[in-house]
Enzyme design. Structure first.
Site, PDB file in Angstrom:
ATOM      1  CG  ASP A   1       0.320 -20.588  -8.374  1.00 42.87           C
ATOM      2  OD1 ASP A   1      -0.599 -20.402  -9.189  1.00 42.87           O
ATOM      3  OD2 ASP A   1       1.467 -20.114  -8.513  1.00 42.87           O
TER       4      ASP A   1
ATOM      5  CG  ASP B   1      10.084  -8.762  -3.492  1.00 44.92           C
ATOM      6  OD1 ASP B   1      11.221  -8.971  -3.972  1.00 44.92           O
ATOM      7  OD2 ASP B   1       9.724  -9.182  -2.378  1.00 44.92           O
TER       8      ASP B   1
END
Length: 1518
Positions: free
Chosen positions: A186, A330
């Site tokens: 990114d 997560d």
């Protein structure tokens, strides 16, 4: 027992043989839980609870030595039982809502404790049965092995950090055509793209960085297609066998969406690196990955942790990709998949390793993000709500979410003692003993049980340090996220940083430094309060307890501060200690075999005997081969140091292949991290020692460190800006492994890339040891004050001559009642006084007052003085001398005419310290009169006035405070009628004397001098020897002393003597002003139980005005003398679970602008034990006006006060102390001082909730209130057994005892039965029995009357009798409330009674609801001394149990006899009492409940475990 059965299968075999194995497992669970809940709710005395706690703790320590899951489950049940008892006790016995501040603080602490208990329960639930899943084998046919995408997301991390992870992923032991490694960048950095090309990895970027890591992963899923995705954070380097050991479960279970493996960190975390003892403590994350996740796997609630995990593409795409609503994508992703019915798994094998956060501030930032994310999940997608989850999964998620709410409870626990030390608010209304026996076992069981469960994963007391390091940072995050869950963004945790030198990170610890400062101030306040402030016992104990609490809090906070002492980190490649066989080849081809000491990406240390100094600077080749792991390394290295058989080498990496080999050797070994849990099992004491060692490291001075330049550390110069790629979606496919070498060799543009490998990756030789400085933790003294020297004993020079001549006596102010110290006068309390008593039969002929003390030197001499008055008559003035503030001794003669019977000696202080305006509350306005000042009185006796109307004078003087003696003449001591009459008269005098000491020396002849009472048949009634004409009372001169008077109580028969005695004691006001009179009998009403005039009625509220006069409840001035309300109670009042009695108190303060009612208060105490303080502020306007209409207390301020039963005795006293403050009237405005404050006489005491029920024998009840004999005021259910022919000593003891009864009931003993010892055999005594006499005088009657006593008096010794059969078993297993008393059995009692008095209590042999109290001894004098002890308040605390031995002034108390009860209770309350007073039964019931629950839970967990792994026993021990 339980552990042995659980581990050996004995329970299973037994259940199978009995058929009970077919009983559903929920049956014992429900029965056990119900029994535990019942036992947990029973309230018992703290002393008995102490024995229960000892039993549970002992069982814990014994069972904890045995291994097995069954024992662990049982100990968890036992811990929950103990904790349940604690929390029930906290909720029902320790909460008082006295004011809004105390209420708020108490509720906050209770909520924190409820949170802690909930967390404990959830922890036990999570960790009850770690699944210990093993790897599942892969299919033998590799063609069936699936394709796997490996994602390495990155944003702003250094390339040097990512390279190792990518190279490790590329080296995974998996078919090359089915392994795709992608860098998800990114950051769009060209260097990353170029590295991916060189290494043969894939490279993916996207156009927009939406949703941080979750968005990055979702984009990658959209452009890849393998059925499984493996995610590694950019610092997590996998072992080569990662996929081989994990994919098997994903293939075996098609419903498995996720398999998570541990996050292992090969570099120390901030706690390990910065704390002195940190390297010997498991890493902070080990408990989660070593235990919690394994427990979650048992419940199919494994959390996805963002890395080191395998995800099934179908599952994650089925929920719309990785969750983006929270910053913890997560865990939220796993939750969403589990809601859809997907399963999860956890393999507790570290198959990858990464870097821990290097600095504390980074660790805090990471945990703040985790906390925000979990709280966001709780608010936005609460697992407790919605569909799709089983209850077990919901509880696991609840545990995870609630864990990050710890900040506020943790802070609450740390600062709770400040409420008492700084604010004076007692937020736990309990004695230190109760706190110790309830709270300490709760903590002990929790610590030891968790220590057993957590073992080598988390050491005791370190969770507190971890949480405290974060708590103050998380408080704001917790509150903000709860209120605004959508706030917050994903922050990347920086890793791989370096520190040129160590420093103290104030940014990371400044909140705790501030907190530590506050706690230090609280500690000083506590020490000051303990040492220098005067307190009663409970207040002192509260100070000690809260001070110890502060010390514990301070230890935790100091340890958390020590983490902020950052240590220098000069290696960007942390070393890993490992022993590997290597071969080192030098430039000459010489090969040296050796073993590594440690390795890193920068270099290694090799132990070899062939190392020589001449090798330094040369180049060698290091070879390592492991056929098992498929690793073959041959990489050049440069020699940095060679000595002591050790080569220190730095890798000389030439190309990417060398770098791959280094990564493979360091990280790729399948057993690289097998020792991640190689820590010694937890031992709480050792763990605590490590905490202290860490605190010592904070205080220890660190050796000076020379900072290293970055280039010295091998950190190359980085470009100011990185070259970025265009913002677009781009996918570079990975190059198959077989094609990588050709592609790499042909890429000439990457030839120079290896030059970018930092030289600092080499392993630096360690610096010489500079730790030769030793430090010793200073343990100062406890700041206890210096004990002042004892004042020298002062002889009062008492000259007490009994004669017609003048008698001179000197009395100190202490003798007059100043027992608390000097008389202190202040501006706001200018008046103090003492009572000076002159006997009624004497007049003062000369008096002198001698004063000493001090006057404030700041007073103006011309305007300040202390004026002394006696009965408002001027005596003298004490003037101020600023140069000599102390004065005395100064003497003043007092006019004898000023004296009456009871005299008021007053001291009035008038003081000014400035000429214009004076603040009455200024501390310099004071004067002190020493308590050793004295008054000397010379008196002579006066001619007595002999009239029956003056009775009880001259035999009793109400103004006398000293011991009163009323000689009694009994010509015939064996006459039962005369004894009853004399006892009646003695009880009358006892009623009049009340609290004063009183004795009745008995003789058969009239004494040589003084007054006396003569009782007998046909006694002379005048000087001429005239005989009575009927029941007669007469006062005659003592024939041996013309100043003495003899009161004759006589008649022609024994019956008439008793009539005369009754007339004397029941109608003395009708006798008239005559010297003698024939009297008539008095008819008496039938008495009822508990109607003694001394006792406060318990069937209705009682007005204060019924107990004392209104004047006794009033006082003048801003701080008037304390007001007291004495009252007597029957000591057998029993309330359910010790519920307090109520006092409705109304106080009145001056109206108008005089007193500042908001700051003024009244303090209420009971028996010198502080209860509560109340403001004098009036109620609100509406309430005030409504009270004027309907309330008799209009204008008064009302309060309801709880009177705890444990502070109530037979004789009680309520104390009211006003402390008023004047309104600030401005400068030079006179403040009125003649104000009055009072307690309304219509205030009430209410004892209606009490039941009459008591455990016996209990001599303290007898000593306090003559119970159980005082149950009937006239002693009509009491029999006194005396020797057949008592001597004068025994008779005197009998009369003293009757006086004691009269003082206890305020009613004459008109119904007592007196019988001889010989009568007992044929006429058994009725009611309660008093036995009085020596063992020789009583003969065999004593043994019969004391048949139920465990004691035997024989051969001038008292011993414990030999009990046979069931009685002996009862003695062995009885429950005792010893209260510090000796047990005659265990003490092997065999005491001589020579020169000793013996006081015995036992159950009556004739009636199980009746009692026997025996006064005996070697001689009548010892018995008499023992009876006199009942009138001595100093001796009352020693009169306890069922046996008291008095040797001289020493008392020894025993409690040996079984308990019996008197009185009655409703059935429901009787059952509650039984369980509450039999700790052994309670203990066994609790163990039975815990055992049943543990057995059922154990069987359920064991079965669920096998079901969880689909009948494949791959879990190890079950």
């Amino acid at each position: 027992m339980y552990g042995t059965w659980f581990t050996t299968g004995k329970v299973t075999d037994l259940l199978a043989r009995t058929g009970l194995d077919r009983v559903p497992v929920w049956v014992p669970v429900v029965l056990g839980v119900v029994l535990m809940a019942f036992v947990g709710s029973v309230r018992i005395d703290p002393a008995l609870q102490g024995w229960v706690s000892v039993g549970t703790v002992t069982l814990l320590l014994v069972l904890n030595r045995r291994r097995g899951r069954g024992i662990t489950v049982f100990l968890m049940m036992l811990s929950l039982l103990v904790s349940l008892r604690y929390i029930v006790w906290r909720l029902t016995a320790t909460v008082q809502f006295s004011n809004w501040l105390q209420t708020a603080l108490a509720v906050l602490l209770l909520l924190a404790e409820a949170y802690a208990l909930m967390t404990l329960c959830l922890s036990y639930f999570q960790m009850a049965w770690p699944l210990r899943r093993r790897e599942h084998p892969l299919p033998e046919d590799m063609a069936q092995w699936p394709s796997v995408d490996v994602f390495v997301p990155s944003y702003n991390e250094e390339l040097s950090l990512v390279r190792s992870t990518v190279l490790g992923a590329l080296d995974l032991d998996w078919p090359a055509d089915r392994l795709n490694v992608y860098i998800l960048d990114d950051g769009r950095r060209k260097a990353f793209h170029d590295f991916a090309v060189e290494a043969g990895a894939g490279y993916i970027i996207r156009a927009e960085n939406n949703h941080a890591k979750a968005g990055n992963l979702n984009h990658a899923l959209a452009v890849t297609d393998s059925p499984f995705a493996v995610i590694f954070d950019c610092d997590h380097v996998p072992t080569r066998g990662f996929l081989r050991r994990t994919i098997g479960w994903m293939m075996a279970d098609p419903n498995l969406a996720l398999l998570q493996t541990p996050h292992h960190f090969y570099a120390p975390d901030p706690f390990q690196r910065n704390l002195a003892g940190g390297m010997h403590v498991p890493p902070e994350g080990n408990m989660f990955y070593g235990l919690v996740q394994d427990g979650n796997d048992f419940w199919d609630a494994t959390f996805f942790c963002g890395s080191c995990a395998i995800i099934r593409r179908e599952a994650v795409m089925g929920i719309g990709g990785f969750a983006t609503e929270t910053v913890t994508e997560d865990a939220h992703t796993a939750l969403k998949m589990q809601r859809r019915g997907w399963g999860t798994a956890y393999l507790r094998e570290p198959l990858a390793a990464g870097l821990a956060t290097e600095r504390l501030i980074l660790h805090i930032g990471q945990r703040v993000r985790w906390a925000r994310g979990m709280i966001q999940i709780m608010r936005l997608d609460n697992p407790m709500l919605g569909a799709g989850l089983r209850w077990e999964q919901r509880l696991c998620y609840l545990s995870a979410m609630s864990h990050f709410l710890f900040a506020i409870p943790r802070l609450t626990f740390l600062v709770s003692p400040l409420a008492f030390l700084f604010l004076g608010q007692n937020i736990i209304a309990a004695s230190p003993l109760a706190i110790s026996v309830y709270a300490l076992p709760h903590i002990f069981h929790s610590v030891i049980t968790l220590s057993r469960i957590e073992g080598r994963w988390r050491y005791s007391f370190w969770s507190e340090i971890y949480e405290t390091s974060l708590a103050l940072f998380l408080v704001r995050i917790t509150i903000v996220t709860l209120l605004q869950p959508h706030k917050g963004k994903f922050n990347v945790t920086d890793k791989g940083g370096l520190l040129a030198r160590g420093y103290f990170d104030w940014d990371a610890v400044y909140p705790n430094v501030i907190l530590a400062g506050v706690l230090c101030a609280a500690l000083l306040r506590g020490v000051f309060g303990i040492v220098w402030q005067f307190h009663d016992r409970l207040a002192l104990q509260s100070f000690i307890l809260n001070t110890l609490w502060v010390v514990i809090s301070l230890i935790i906070v100091l340890a958390s501060i020590a983490v902020g002492r950052e240590t220098r980190q000069t290696r960007n490649a942390p070393r890993v200690s490992v022993r590997l066989p290597v071969v080192v080849t030098d430039a000459h081809g010489r090969q040296m075999e050796g073993h590594t000491h440690d390795i890193s990406l920068g270099g290694l240390a090799v132990g070899t005997r062939l190392a020589t100094p001449d090798m330094v600077g040369g180049e060698v080749t290091v070879r390592y081969d492991s056929a098992r792991d498929g690793i073959h390394v041959g990489v050049p290295a440069r020699v940095l140091d060679a000595r002591d058989g050790t080569l220190r080498l730095r890798w000389a990496v030439r190309d990417l292949e060398d770098e791959r080999q280094v990564v493979s050797m360091v990280f790729g070994r399948n057993d690289a991290w097998a020792g991640w849990a190689d820590f010694a099992p937890d031992r709480p004491l050792r763990s605590l020692a490590m905490v202290f060692r860490s605190i010592g490291g904070l205080l220890r001075r660190r050796p000076a460190e020379a900072p290293r330049a970055l280039h010295e550390m091998g950190e190359g110069e980085l470009p100011a800006t990185e070259e970025k790629l265009e913002k677009q979606s781009f996918v570079l496919k990975p190059v198959p492994r077989s094609a990588r070498h050709g592609a790499t060799a042909s890429a000439a543009l990457f030839v120079a890339f290896t030059a970018l490998v930092p030289a600092a990756m080499a392993q630096e030789a360690p610096s010489p040891d500079q730790s030769g400085v030793t430090a010793e933790t200073p343990f100062g003294d406890s700041n206890t004050g210096v004990v002042p020297d004892a004042l020298p004993a002062i002889d009062p020079a008492v000259a007490d001559r009994i004669s017609d001549a003048e008698v001179t006596r000197t009395l100190t102010f202490r003798n007059l009642g100043a027992t608390t110290g000097p008389l202190t006068l202040r501006g706001y309390s200018p008046l103090q006084g003492l009572d000076v008593v002159v006997p009624a039969n004497r007049v003062v002929t000369h008096a002198q007052l001698t004063l000493s003390g001090a006057l404030s030197p700041s007073l103006l001499p011309e305007a300040s003085a202390v004026t002394v008055t006696l009965n408002e008559q001027y005596v003298g003035t004490l003037k101020v001398d600023p140069q000599h503030p102390q004065f005395g001794p100064v003497s003043f003669d007092i006019d004898p005419l000023y004296f009456t019977g009871d005299n008021k000696l007053n001291f009035h202080f008038a003081g000014e310290y400035r000429r214009d305006c004076n603040d009455l509350f200024n501390e310099i306005l004071w004067a002190r009169i020493s308590d050793m000042s004295r008054i000397t009185l010379t008196t002579v006796r006066i001619t007595p006035e002999r009239k029956l109307s003056r009775l009880p004078a001259p035999f009793f003087d109400p103004n006398q405070r000293s011991t009163l003696r009323v000689p009694v003449v009994l010509p015939a001591t064996g006459d039962r009628g005369a004894l009853r009459a004399a006892g009646l008269v003695a009880s009358w005098f006892g009623r009049i004397a009340d609290f004063r000491k009183l004795s009745f020396p008995v003789s058969t002849t009239i004494p040589a001098s003084g007054n006396a009472v003569e009782v007998g048949v046909n006694l002379p009634v005048d000087a001429e020897g005239g005989r009575p004409a009927g029941p007669m009372l007469a006062e005659v001169a003592n024939p041996n002393d013309r100043w003495g008077t003899v009161l004759v109580v006589t008649g022609r028969t024994a019956q008439e003597v008793e009539v005369a005695a009754r007339a004397l004691v029941f109608s003395p006001d009708t006798l008239g002003g005559v010297a003698s009179k024939v009297v008539s009998d008095v008819s008496l009403e039938t008495r009822h139980p508990y109607d003694a005039p001394a006792f406060v009625p318990t069937d209705r509220p009682v007005r204060f005005g019924e107990l004392v006069g209104a004047a006794d409840l009033q006082g003048g001035g801003f701080a008037p003398a304390g007001m007291t309300l004495p009252f007597h109670l029957p000591p057998d009042l029993y309330t359910w679970r010790g519920r307090p009695f109520l006092m409705n108190m109304w106080v009145r303060a001056p109206g108008g602008p005089v007193v500042d009612l908001e700051t003024s208060r009244v303090d209420v105490s009971l028996n010198n034990n502080y209860l509560q303080s109340y403001t004098l502020s009036p109620p609100g306007l509406w309430r005030k006006w409504s009270e004027r209409l309907v309330n008799q207390h209009a204008g008064a301020v009302g309060h309801v006060t709880a009177l705890p039963p444990w502070l109530l005795f037979g004789q009680n006293q309520l104390q009211f102390n006003f402390d008023a403050r004047p309104i600030d009237r401005g400068a030079c405005r006179r403040t009125p001082g003649d104000i009055h404050m009072s307690v309304d006489s219509d205030s009430t005491l209410d004892f209606r909730r009490g039941y009459h029920f008591a455990e016996m024998p209990n001599l303290s009840y007898f000593a306090e209130a003559a119970f159980p004999f005082s149950r009937m005021a006239d002693l009509s259910e009491t029999t006194v057994v005396l020797p057949d022919h008592p001597d004068t000593g025994t008779t005197g003891a009998f009369l003293d005892l009757m006086g004691f009864f009269g003082a206890s009931t305020w009613y004459p003993a008109a119904g007592v039965t007196v019988m001889g010892a010989d009568e007992v055999a044929h006429t058994p005594p009725k009611g309660d029995i008093v036995v009085l006499g020596t063992a020789a005088q009583l003969g065999g009657a004593a043994s019969g009357l004391l048949a139920r006593s465990p004691y035997v008096i024989h051969d001038r010794h008292i011993t414990v009798g030999q009990r046979m059969g069931l009685q002996g078993i009862w003695y062995l297993f009885q429950d005792h409330d010893h209260a510090g008393l000796k047990d005659g059995v265990t003490a092997n009692l065999n005491a001589p009674i020579a020169e000793a008095g013996v006081l015995l209590a036992a159950q009556s042999p004739y009636d199980s609801q009746r009692s026997v109290v025996a006064f005996t001894g070697d001689t009548p004098e010892r018995i008499h001394d023992l009876v006199l002890s009942l009138r001595n308040k100093g001796d009352l605390p020693s009169l306890q149990g069922d046996l008291v031995l008095k040797n001289g002034d020493r008392f020894t108390s025993y409690r040996t006899a079984p308990v019996y009860t008197v009185g009655s209770l409703p059935l429901w309350l009787r059952l509650d009492w039984f369980l509450g007073h039999h700790p052994s039964a309670l203990y066994l019931a609790g163990l039975a409940g815990a055992g049943l629950a543990a057995l059922g839970v154990w069987a359920w967990l064991r079965g669920w475990s096998r079901k969880r792994i689909a009948r494949d026993d791959l879990t190890g021990e079950l």
